[in-house]
Design a protein around this motif. Structure first.
Motif, PDB file in Angstrom:
ATOM      1  N   LEU A 126       0.833  -1.208   0.000  1.00  0.00           N
ATOM      2  CA  LEU A 126       0.000   0.000   0.000  1.00  0.00           C
ATOM      3  C   LEU A 126       0.867   1.257   0.000  1.00  0.00           C
ATOM      4  CD1 LEU A 126      -2.926  -0.898   2.460  1.00  0.00           C
ATOM      5  CD2 LEU A 126      -3.043  -0.633  -0.013  1.00  0.00           C
ATOM      6  N   GLY A 127       2.034   1.174   0.642  1.00  0.00           N
ATOM      7  CA  GLY A 127       3.003   2.280   0.580  1.00  0.00           C
ATOM      8  C   GLY A 127       2.526   3.590   1.172  1.00  0.00           C
ATOM      9  N   LYS A 128       1.717   3.540   2.209  1.00  0.00           N
ATOM     10  CA  LYS A 128       1.266   4.774   2.855  1.00  0.00           C
ATOM     11  C   LYS A 128       2.413   5.364   3.681  1.00  0.00           C
ATOM     12  CE  LYS A 128      -2.668   4.302   0.996  1.00  0.00           C
ATOM     13  NZ  LYS A 128      -3.001   5.166  -0.145  1.00  0.00           N
ATOM     14  N   THR A 129       2.196   6.601   4.173  1.00  0.00           N
ATOM     15  CA  THR A 129       3.299   7.346   4.799  1.00  0.00           C
ATOM     16  C   THR A 129       4.091   6.551   5.852  1.00  0.00           C
ATOM     17  OG1 THR A 129       2.140   9.400   4.384  1.00  0.00           O
ATOM     18  CG2 THR A 129       3.894   9.460   6.026  1.00  0.00           C
ATOM     19  N   PRO A 130       3.436   5.900   6.842  1.00  0.00           N
ATOM     20  CA  PRO A 130       4.267   5.250   7.876  1.00  0.00           C
ATOM     21  C   PRO A 130       4.957   3.979   7.394  1.00  0.00           C
ATOM     22  CG  PRO A 130       1.916   4.888   8.316  1.00  0.00           C
ATOM     23  CD  PRO A 130       1.993   5.788   7.125  1.00  0.00           C
ATOM     24  N   SER A 131       4.734   3.588   6.140  1.00  0.00           N
ATOM     25  CA  SER A 131       5.354   2.345   5.664  1.00  0.00           C
ATOM     26  C   SER A 131       6.878   2.422   5.688  1.00  0.00           C
ATOM     27  CB  SER A 131       4.863   2.003   4.256  1.00  0.00           C
ATOM     28  OG  SER A 131       5.277   3.006   3.356  1.00  0.00           O
ATOM     29  N   PHE A 132       7.421   3.660   5.710  1.00  0.00           N
ATOM     30  CA  PHE A 132       8.887   3.791   5.714  1.00  0.00           C
ATOM     31  C   PHE A 132       9.507   3.119   6.934  1.00  0.00           C
ATOM     32  CE2 PHE A 132       7.844   7.248   8.543  1.00  0.00           C
ATOM     33  CZ  PHE A 132       8.912   7.263   9.442  1.00  0.00           C
ATOM     34  N   ILE A 133       8.715   2.976   7.994  1.00  0.00           N
ATOM     35  CA  ILE A 133       9.251   2.375   9.221  1.00  0.00           C
ATOM     36  C   ILE A 133       9.746   0.956   8.944  1.00  0.00           C
ATOM     37  CG2 ILE A 133       8.598   1.560  11.546  1.00  0.00           C
ATOM     38  CD1 ILE A 133       6.643   3.940  11.673  1.00  0.00           C
ATOM     39  N   ILE A 134       9.082   0.255   8.017  1.00  0.00           N
ATOM     40  CA  ILE A 134       9.594  -1.084   7.693  1.00  0.00           C
ATOM     41  C   ILE A 134      10.221  -1.172   6.291  1.00  0.00           C
ATOM     42  CG2 ILE A 134       8.154  -2.328   9.355  1.00  0.00           C
ATOM     43  CD1 ILE A 134       6.279  -3.098   7.095  1.00  0.00           C
ATOM     44  N   THR A 135       9.848  -0.259   5.398  1.00  0.00           N
ATOM     45  CA  THR A 135      10.469  -0.362   4.060  1.00  0.00           C
ATOM     46  C   THR A 135      11.949   0.045   4.100  1.00  0.00           C
ATOM     47  OG1 THR A 135       9.691   1.853   3.474  1.00  0.00           O
ATOM     48  CG2 THR A 135       8.330   0.000   2.756  1.00  0.00           C
ATOM     49  N   GLN A 136      12.355   0.712   5.202  1.00  0.00           N
ATOM     50  CA  GLN A 136      13.772   1.062   5.324  1.00  0.00           C
ATOM     51  C   GLN A 136      14.649  -0.193   5.409  1.00  0.00           C
ATOM     52  OE1 GLN A 136      14.683   3.231   8.966  1.00  0.00           O
ATOM     53  NE2 GLN A 136      13.200   2.072  10.163  1.00  0.00           N
ATOM     54  N   PHE A 137      14.019  -1.341   5.698  1.00  0.00           N
ATOM     55  CA  PHE A 137      14.804  -2.580   5.786  1.00  0.00           C
ATOM     56  C   PHE A 137      15.102  -3.172   4.412  1.00  0.00           C
ATOM     57  CE2 PHE A 137      12.152  -2.950   9.869  1.00  0.00           C
ATOM     58  CZ  PHE A 137      13.064  -2.171  10.565  1.00  0.00           C
ATOM     59  N   GLY A 138      14.666  -2.465   3.368  1.00  0.00           N
ATOM     60  CA  GLY A 138      14.967  -2.913   2.015  1.00  0.00           C
ATOM     61  C   GLY A 138      13.772  -3.561   1.330  1.00  0.00           C
ATOM     62  N   TRP A 139      12.601  -3.485   1.954  1.00  0.00           N
ATOM     63  CA  TRP A 139      11.424  -4.132   1.366  1.00  0.00           C
ATOM     64  C   TRP A 139      10.736  -3.193   0.378  1.00  0.00           C
ATOM     65  CZ3 TRP A 139       9.535  -5.631   6.934  1.00  0.00           C
ATOM     66  CH2 TRP A 139      10.361  -6.652   7.419  1.00  0.00           C
ATOM     67  N   THR A 140      10.424  -3.742  -0.774  1.00  0.00           N
ATOM     68  CA  THR A 140       9.699  -2.976  -1.781  1.00  0.00           C
ATOM     69  C   THR A 140       8.497  -3.810  -2.244  1.00  0.00           C
ATOM     70  OG1 THR A 140      10.883  -3.963  -3.638  1.00  0.00           O
ATOM     71  CG2 THR A 140      11.882  -2.002  -2.643  1.00  0.00           C
ATOM     72  N   PRO A 141       7.519  -3.182  -2.908  1.00  0.00           N
ATOM     73  CA  PRO A 141       6.375  -3.978  -3.396  1.00  0.00           C
ATOM     74  C   PRO A 141       6.832  -5.116  -4.317  1.00  0.00           C
ATOM     75  CG  PRO A 141       5.894  -1.639  -3.557  1.00  0.00           C
ATOM     76  CD  PRO A 141       7.328  -1.756  -3.162  1.00  0.00           C
ATOM     77  N   GLU A 142       7.979  -4.918  -4.986  1.00  0.00           N
ATOM     78  CA  GLU A 142       8.457  -5.931  -5.930  1.00  0.00           C
ATOM     79  C   GLU A 142       9.098  -7.129  -5.221  1.00  0.00           C
ATOM     80  OE1 GLU A 142       9.248  -2.558  -6.274  1.00  0.00           O
ATOM     81  OE2 GLU A 142       7.542  -2.359  -7.649  1.00  0.00           O
ATOM     82  N   ASN A 143       9.855  -6.863  -4.127  1.00  0.00           N
ATOM     83  CA  ASN A 143      10.595  -7.986  -3.513  1.00  0.00           C
ATOM     84  C   ASN A 143       9.947  -8.538  -2.251  1.00  0.00           C
ATOM     85  OD1 ASN A 143      11.243  -6.330  -1.320  1.00  0.00           O
ATOM     86  ND2 ASN A 143      13.314  -5.867  -2.029  1.00  0.00           N
ATOM     87  N   VAL A 144       8.877  -7.893  -1.779  1.00  0.00           N
ATOM     88  CA  VAL A 144       8.377  -8.254  -0.448  1.00  0.00           C
ATOM     89  C   VAL A 144       7.796  -9.680  -0.402  1.00  0.00           C
ATOM     90  CG1 VAL A 144       6.037  -7.303  -0.701  1.00  0.00           C
ATOM     91  CG2 VAL A 144       7.125  -7.309   1.528  1.00  0.00           C
ATOM     92  N   ASP A 145       7.296 -10.159  -1.546  1.00  0.00           N
ATOM     93  CA  ASP A 145       6.744 -11.517  -1.547  1.00  0.00           C
ATOM     94  C   ASP A 145       7.835 -12.567  -1.342  1.00  0.00           C
ATOM     95  OD1 ASP A 145       4.216 -10.572  -1.855  1.00  0.00           O
ATOM     96  OD2 ASP A 145       4.126 -10.861  -4.025  1.00  0.00           O
ATOM     97  N   GLU A 146       9.083 -12.228  -1.668  1.00  0.00           N
ATOM     98  CA  GLU A 146      10.189 -13.176  -1.447  1.00  0.00           C
ATOM     99  C   GLU A 146      10.825 -12.982  -0.078  1.00  0.00           C
ATOM    100  OE1 GLU A 146      10.584 -11.441  -4.831  1.00  0.00           O
ATOM    101  OE2 GLU A 146       9.076 -12.994  -5.195  1.00  0.00           O
ATOM    102  N   LEU A 147      10.740 -11.749   0.456  1.00  0.00           N
ATOM    103  CA  LEU A 147      11.472 -11.452   1.700  1.00  0.00           C
ATOM    104  C   LEU A 147      10.616 -11.642   2.953  1.00  0.00           C
ATOM    105  CD1 LEU A 147      13.426  -8.298   0.461  1.00  0.00           C
ATOM    106  CD2 LEU A 147      14.290 -10.623   0.744  1.00  0.00           C
ATOM    107  N   ILE A 148       9.304 -11.621   2.805  1.00  0.00           N
ATOM    108  CA  ILE A 148       8.427 -11.889   3.953  1.00  0.00           C
ATOM    109  C   ILE A 148       7.583 -13.104   3.565  1.00  0.00           C
ATOM    110  CG2 ILE A 148       6.618 -10.983   5.462  1.00  0.00           C
ATOM    111  CD1 ILE A 148       7.610  -8.172   4.830  1.00  0.00           C
ATOM    112  N   VAL A 149       7.863 -14.232   4.194  1.00  0.00           N
ATOM    113  CA  VAL A 149       7.221 -15.478   3.735  1.00  0.00           C
ATOM    114  C   VAL A 149       6.761 -16.325   4.919  1.00  0.00           C
ATOM    115  CG1 VAL A 149       8.550 -15.608   1.586  1.00  0.00           C
ATOM    116  CG2 VAL A 149       9.460 -16.638   3.676  1.00  0.00           C
ATOM    117  N   VAL A 150       5.867 -17.260   4.589  1.00  0.00           N
ATOM    118  CA  VAL A 150       5.463 -18.260   5.586  1.00  0.00           C
ATOM    119  C   VAL A 150       6.454 -19.416   5.482  1.00  0.00           C
ATOM    120  CG1 VAL A 150       3.659 -19.864   6.266  1.00  0.00           C
ATOM    121  CG2 VAL A 150       3.044 -17.606   5.393  1.00  0.00           C
TER     122      VAL A 150
END
Lengths: 532, 353
Positions: A126-150
């Motif tokens: 969604l990329g709303k304003t507070p998302s920077f708190i966790i996107t600073q770890f290198g997560w983007t809409p493109e890579n997040v499905d590989e970096l946050i997984v079950v």
């Protein structure tokens, strides 16, 4: 339908009866309902992926459990929220969270690793304003499905940037890491919006309260979740009434129509201090008030001038008078009382020393300067005090006050000279503030790092930048803490800021009410222990 | 604005038959008023220094987050294109979505406007029912004690700040005496009990047979309505007195008295009938001003009305909400003025031609 004569005459009769009998026209809140008076006009959404306002954040903290949490029983200890335990890989880049068993959402759905993964991915996508708190770890809409997984029954996250795992865990205690009920949210998805339209006004959490209704500028109504993991909350219903006028709040708490009033002024607190039905609760907050100088200004760009300014503030005088009880002197960039705090206060009002520094800087007769600040209390009063003390050293300051929506665009565009403003931590790790105050990797105007305070003040220091990055990446907690304290000391001596005060929130509470917990940030204000 | 509407009736469409001409003139006035109103509000909203993007993203947003919303809101387009798009959406009944409440503006207005309408209607009724007889009484007794009392009361009611009056009234009648309920429209425990049908709590509660809620709503309404009513009363009484004095000094009044018409007949049948047109204008304007100008009363009494909605939206740079609220208030102004025009024709035969 038959309208009785009694009701046709209700208006004049009500006046007459009231005048004649003089009985109370409003009942006190029932025992199982807790009513709070607060200005909640700042709430614009209740979607945890978007909430970044004080009142909204507070609601979220009571509706959702986060992945990690500072629980009300001990606000200084980070523990698992939805997470029962976690394993950190040797390189510190991967953390696998085991989820608490038998935990359910308000809907009755079990809380699973899938929900955790969905919630975090949702924030990034969604990329709303507070998302920077966790996107600073290198997560983007493109890579997040590989970096946050079950991973089996665990939720596994992998960061691509160099960050201390302690910082990552702290950040995952922010409202942004609230775990939403995936099935419930997906059921309300419209055109692939991940339930964004629906979750603004509804809730899908596992916290101690369920959102019953939010009527903007009127009230928020919460209902207890009886199956909460810590047991049912102490009251069945919490109602937060929007009462913007502090005088009205005072009347209502004194009458017993509300159980807690949040926005009383210092003189109102003083006025009710002798009321035996009430008590005052003082809670240190993370909010800091600071004065910042735009380093691109030909005068303020001189560090000697800024140093002189730090000696031209009557810190204690203000704290002892009109700020009494609501602000204390604090001169470091991370609030006192939290891990990593630096409590030294080296500056006091010293006009002679300031004059000497000004003379050294080439301004023995002072100069003219403009102070911009907010138009709400206590900013104009503080600005006036600073104006008076600056004048003692020959600095002629003019004050301009404005609404935040007018002031911030100017600040973000570097169009100020001196600005008196406020800053609160986004999450409970010193990196939150020091990244904003001290870390400016690109000081060019065209870089437009508008969210960074150092950039807004056109100030950058290579050594400080390096220290902020080192502290951010440090795995050893003691070394990390020492580094943050060192940075705060550096900022006191060399920076565009004079940090002045830390807020203490004073709430007026009916004496029979117990268990209201209000921590340093809005993520730590809890209603679940309240009884009356 | 009443005069504007009247002037428009003599404007274009001169060659058309009477009723058609009137309707076309009315529509033309309506369209021109709305275009003017929205154009001015829209322009102010776009040129004022408050930033509508920051209202959404917050002041800590990165430039990327800011730019994304800036484009989504269409702010990168020329102002006339933005205004054109707004007009097209408005014509389709879409007032946009409020940043502040996250709901369609039209839904917000459905919730906030009845609260103000309820308050303003009762206040205006109080003003008319008490203010008009007071004004007439004072005029008839010009220079006597009662005249001075009405004049002083009028002056006080009109010049004392509503904000202060509201706080003092709350302190005395709610805080100290406990005779009325405090801020808000209802006690919070009644919230959501009655399904809103009209949006007027008194009516909805009566329709549902919830008399406890009705009583509670009355108890909440008394104080703010009285404060606003005092303002309306003072103004209406003052103006009635002044209009009546004008008429009572006319020669036809002297003639009526010479002809032996009774004093009540002189006052009510002759003089009062001739001030009705002016009074209708004054009452209409008072009502309209209470609909949009009761923001201070709404703030003091935490009354979730349209005035507070527009003001809070303005401070938050929530321009869709401001425009929506302005359009509704503008509609009321135009509607009330048209109603005044119709009433003129009922009470004044000269206006029918």
């Amino acid at each position: 339908m038959k309208i009785s004569r009694r009701h046709l005459l209700a208006w004049p009769l009500a006046i007459a009866t009231a005048l004649a009998i003089g009985t109370s026209a409003q009942a006190a809140p029932p025992k199982d309902t807790f009513v709070m008076a607060k200005d909640i006009s700042d709430i614009i959404t209740l979607d945890p992926a978007e909430v970044f306002e004080f009142s909204g954040g507070e609601m979220i903290a009571n509706i959702y459990d986060k992945l990690m949490m500072f629980e009300p029983e001990n606000l200084t200890k980070l523990v698992g929220g939805v997470a029962e335990s976690w394993d950190i890989s040797e390189d510190g880049k991967t953390i696998a969270f085991a989820i608490r068993p038998d935990m359910t959402f308000h809907s009755g759905n079990p809380v699973t690793a899938e929900d955790v993964v969905y919630s975090l991915r949702r924030v990034v996508k969604l990329g709303k304003t507070p998302s920077f708190i966790i996107t600073q770890f290198g997560w983007t809409p493109e890579n997040v499905d590989e970096l946050i997984v079950v991973d089996g029954d665990k939720a596994k996250i992998t960061i691509t940037e160099e960050f201390s795992p302690a910082l990552v865990l702290n950040a995952l205690s922010a409202g942004i890491a609230s775990i939403v009920d995936m099935k419930e949210v997906m059921a309300h998805e419209v055109d692939g919006d991940m339930g964004y339209g629906w979750l603004k006004n509804n809730s899908a959490g596992s916290g101690p309260f369920m959102l019953k209704s939010w009527k903007a500028n009127e009230l928020v109504s919460l209902e207890a979740f009886p199956d909460y993991r810590h047991g049912a909350p102490g009251v069945k219903r919490v109602i937060i009434r929007h009462i913007a006028e502090p005088s009205a709040q005072r009347l209502m708490i004194e009458k017993g129509d509300v159980d807690l009033a949040r926005d009383l002024t210092p003189d109102q607190i003083e006025g009710i201090s002798s009321n035996e039905d009430l008590k005052i609760q003082a809670d240190p907050k993370g909010a800091l008030i600071y004065l910042a100088a735009n380093a691109s200004d030909p005068i303020l760009g001189n560090p000697k001038v800024v140093e002189a300014l730090r000696y031209l503030v009557d810190y204690q005088g203000m704290a002892n008078s009109f700020l009494q009880g609501q602000f204390k002197v604090h001169q470091a960039a991370w609030p006192g009382g939290l891990w990593g705090a630096y409590d030294e206060t080296p500056f006091t009002l010293d006009v002679e020393k300031a004059k000497a520094l000004l003379a050294e800087a080439g301004y023995p007769d002072g100069f003219e300067i403009k102070i911009d600040t907010l138009n709400s209390s206590p900013y104009p009063q503080i600005a006036q005090s600073v104006q008076a003390t600056l004048a003692q050293a020959g600095i002629r300051a003019s004050i301009t006050t404005a609404e935040g929506k007018t002031l911030w665009p100017m600040y973000r565009a570097q169009k100020h000279q001196l600005i008196l403003a406020q800053w609160s931590p986004d999450y409970t790790d010193p990196h939150s503030n020091l990244d904003a105050f001290a870390h400016n990797p690109d000081n060019r105007p065209e870089a437009k790092l508008t969210g960074v305070l150092a950039w807004r003040n056109a100030w950058a220091d290579e050594a400080t930048n390096a220290k902020v990055v080192a502290a951010r990446n440090e795995l050893d907690l003691d070394k990390r803490e020492a580094l943050y304290q060192e940075i705060q000391h550096d900022l006191q001596m060399n920076s565009p800021y004079a940090i002045l005060f830390q807020q203490t929130e004073q709430s007026a509470i009916r004496k029979e009410v117990e268990g209201y917990v209000s921590g340093a940030t809005f993520d730590m204000i809890y209603y679940r222990g309240i009884t009356k | 604005m009443a005069n504007t509407t009247s002037r428009a009736a003599t404007g274009p469409f001169l060659s058309l038959p009477g009723p058609v001409k009137s309707i076309l003139n009315m529509l033309l006035t309506l369209v021109l008023t709305f275009v003017g109103l929205t154009a001015v509000t829209f322009t102010i909203g776009r040129v004022m220094p408050a930033d509508p993007v920051l209202a959404i993203v917050g002041d800590r947003a990165s430039q990327e987050a800011y730019d994304k919303v800036y484009t989504e809101m269409g702010l990168d387009r020329p102002i006339y294109a933005q205004y054109g798009r707004y007009l097209v959406e408005l014509a389709q009944g879409d007032l946009g979505t409020s940043v502040m409440t996250s709901r369609p503006v039209i839904e917000d207005i459905k919730r906030f406007f009845p609260a103000t309408l309820e308050l303003a209607t009762i206040a205006t009724l109080m003003g008319v029912l008490i203010g008009v007889p007071m004004g007439v009484w004072a005029a008839v007794n010009q220079g006597r004690l009662i005249d001075h009392v009405v004049r002083v009361l009028g002056l006080i009611g009109y010049s004392v700040p509503v904000f202060w009056l509201g706080m003092v009234a709350l302190l005395i009648f709610y805080g100290n005496l406990g005779w009325v309920a405090g801020p808000g429209r209802l006690d919070v425990y009644f919230d959501g009990v009655v399904e809103p049908v009209t949006g007027f709590i008194l009516i909805d509660a009566a329709m549902a047979g919830e008399w406890d809620i009705f009583d509670n709503a009355v108890s909440h309404l008394i104080l703010p309505a009285s404060i606003l009513g005092a303002f309306a009363l003072a103004y209406i009484a003052r103006m009635t007195r002044s209009f009546m004095l004008d008429q009572l000094n006319q020669e036809y009044i002297l003639t009526a008295r010479v002809k032996g018409v009774s004093e009540p007949g002189v006052v009510w049948r002759h003089a009062f009938r001739n001030v009705l047109v002016q009074l209708i204008t004054i009452i209409g304007l008072t009502y309209a001003s209470l609909l949009e100008g009761s923001v201070l009363t709404e703030t003091v009494f935490s009354w979730p009305g349209i005035g507070q909605y527009i003001t809070t939206s303005l401070f938050n740079a929530d321009m869709s909400a401001v425009l929506g609220g302005t359009v509704v208030v503008g509609t009321c102004f135009v509607g009330i003025n048209m109603l005044s025009d119709l009433l003129y024709k009922l009470v004044d035969p000269r206006a029918r031609t």
